[in-house]
Design an enzyme around this catalytic site. Structure first.
Site, PDB file in Angstrom:
ATOM      1  N   ARG A 172       0.896  -1.068   0.211  1.00 42.31           N
ATOM      2  CA  ARG A 172      -0.145   0.028   0.121  1.00 42.31           C
ATOM      3  C   ARG A 172       0.859   1.120  -0.019  1.00 42.31           C
ATOM      4  NH1 ARG A 172      -2.094  -3.568   4.057  1.00 42.31           N
ATOM      5  NH2 ARG A 172      -3.857  -4.240   3.810  1.00 42.31           N
ATOM      6  N   LYS A 199      -1.501  -2.292   7.933  1.00 42.66           N
ATOM      7  CA  LYS A 199      -2.699  -1.829   8.672  1.00 42.66           C
ATOM      8  C   LYS A 199      -2.743  -2.467  10.234  1.00 42.66           C
ATOM      9  CE  LYS A 199      -6.081  -0.563   5.204  1.00 42.66           C
ATOM     10  NZ  LYS A 199      -7.264  -0.920   4.767  1.00 42.66           N
ATOM     11  N   HIS A 272      -2.772   2.321  -6.429  1.00 42.02           N
ATOM     12  CA  HIS A 272      -3.443   1.168  -5.848  1.00 42.02           C
ATOM     13  C   HIS A 272      -3.279   0.246  -7.129  1.00 42.02           C
ATOM     14  CE1 HIS A 272      -5.502  -1.437  -2.877  1.00 42.02           C
ATOM     15  NE2 HIS A 272      -6.397  -1.515  -3.899  1.00 42.02           N
ATOM     16  N   ARG A 275      -0.686  -2.481  -6.720  1.00 42.49           N
ATOM     17  CA  ARG A 275      -1.021  -3.415  -5.697  1.00 42.49           C
ATOM     18  C   ARG A 275      -1.962  -4.339  -6.359  1.00 42.49           C
ATOM     19  NH1 ARG A 275      -1.330  -4.577  -0.255  1.00 42.49           N
ATOM     20  NH2 ARG A 275      -3.164  -4.918   0.553  1.00 42.49           N
ATOM     21  N   HIS A 298      -3.894  -9.115   3.968  1.00 38.22           N
ATOM     22  CA  HIS A 298      -5.381  -9.002   4.185  1.00 38.22           C
ATOM     23  C   HIS A 298      -5.855  -9.762   5.454  1.00 38.22           C
ATOM     24  CE1 HIS A 298      -6.061  -8.322  -0.392  1.00 38.22           C
ATOM     25  NE2 HIS A 298      -5.966  -7.084   0.549  1.00 38.22           N
ATOM     26  N   TYR A 307      -9.014 -10.190  -6.406  1.00 36.84           N
ATOM     27  CA  TYR A 307      -7.858 -10.124  -7.374  1.00 36.84           C
ATOM     28  C   TYR A 307      -7.679 -11.410  -8.217  1.00 36.84           C
ATOM     29  CZ  TYR A 307      -6.450  -6.032  -4.464  1.00 36.84           C
ATOM     30  OH  TYR A 307      -6.425  -5.140  -3.932  1.00 36.84           O
TER      31      TYR A 307
END
Length: 324
Positions: A172, A199, A272, A275, A298, A307
């Site tokens: 990211r 994150k 993005h 990614r 994730h 994806y």
């Protein structure tokens, strides 16, 4: 949403035997819970997204002061939701904005500032299909992008290293900006790794692609901050205000860099998309989806599946497996 001002929070806590003076204690006790909620958002990207959503709602209903949130009803929320739909926003965007507002009102409920959360019970738009909307580059486009910074300058070396880091490691923007010099020098079982701060304060270690490793080495040698282990890995090439280059490149700077190079090649897109490109490419080449989930950072494998384009390829349909 307006950020906490000096009127609400003390500008500086005076050090001493007592951390807070009596005046500072009472000023903090008087901070409105709405401002307290916003101040407690530690993740910059979350703060930015929530601020955008709440500010949009405030403009819609005409709220000017934090205390006015306590007069909001479910009817206001529904009217805002309908307006967002009329503006053509996607279902996932509207759901995210409602979730931002729900987070604020849940905090107000916890503080007994309101009796209930007016966002609860508001019907949210259905999510779109499981396919991601962020476009992924084709292999030839990705190769062109990697080759786009052509010159033998510090800027070109800087840009090549950033593009390679994004395309081969699916970071990211915020993750790339937080990289320190030492984060590109980790070794696990003899293999160079990137230490990525993701994150929710989660750290993951991603094997460093040999080509990217070489580009980072060339960039650091040219930029001259390779010995600053605790310093930012990727920094602006120029700083017109101070002339100093200790701080990390910003997420906006990464976005503009990718946008400029991709536009020059005829397929303008944001960071993005790189990614998405890395994730799609890995899955197309039979990478295990559980490993891709871990690689991307994730929390839920359902997010990774957006994806996975293999399941949408016509040639893989059960139609062509039927034989009578």
């Amino acid at each position: 949403m307006a950020k906490p001002s000096a009127d609400h929070l003390p500008a500086e806590i005076t050090p001493g035997a007592r951390l807070l003076t009596a005046a500072e204690f009472h000023r903090l006790a008087d901070v409105p819970p709405e401002v307290e909620w916003f101040a407690n958002l530690s993740n910059p990207s979350t703060r930015r997204a929530y601020e955008h959503a709440v500010s949009d709602f405030m403009r819609f209903v005409g709220i000017g002061r934090p205390e006015e949130f306590r007069t909001v009803t479910r009817a206001h929320i529904i009217a805002w939701r309908d307006t967002l739909m009329q503006r053509g926003l996607g279902g996932s965007t509207i759901r995210h904005r409602l979730a931002s507002l729900a987070s604020l009102f849940q905090h107000l409920c916890d503080r007994n500032a309101v009796t209930h959360n007016p966002v609860k019970g508001v019907q949210r738009p259905k999510t779109e299909s499981g396919e991601g909307k962020t476009p992924a580059l084709g292999d030839h486009q990705a190769r062109k992008l990697l080759e786009a910074p052509e010159m033998d300058t510090v800027k070109s070396k800087h840009d090549r290293a950033i593009l390679s880091t994004l395309l081969f490691h699916a970071l990211r923007r915020e993750e790339l900006c937080k990289l320190k010099v030492r984060d590109a020098r980790h070794a696990r079982k003899g293999v160079p790794h990137l230490k990525v701060s993701g994150k929710g304060g989660k750290t993951r270690y991603v094997p460093l692609h040999p080509g990217t490793n070489a580009l980072i080495h060339d960039y650091l040698e040219a930029a001259g901050h390779g010995t600053d282990e605790a310093g930012a890995l990727f920094r602006p090439v120029r700083n017109n205000r101070t002339g100093r280059l200790e701080r990390a490149i910003t997420a906006d700077g990464v976005y503009k860099l990718v946008r400029a190079y991709s536009a020059g090649l005829g397929f303008e897109m944001g960071a993005h998309a790189l990614r998405a490109t890395a994730a799609t490419n890995a899955l197309d080449h039979q990478a295990d989806i559980a490993k891709v989930q871990e690689w991307l950072g994730h929390a839920n494998i359902a997010t990774t599946r957006i994806y996975d384009h293999q399941r949408t390829r016509p040639e893989d349909s059960p139609t062509f497996k039927v034989a009578y």
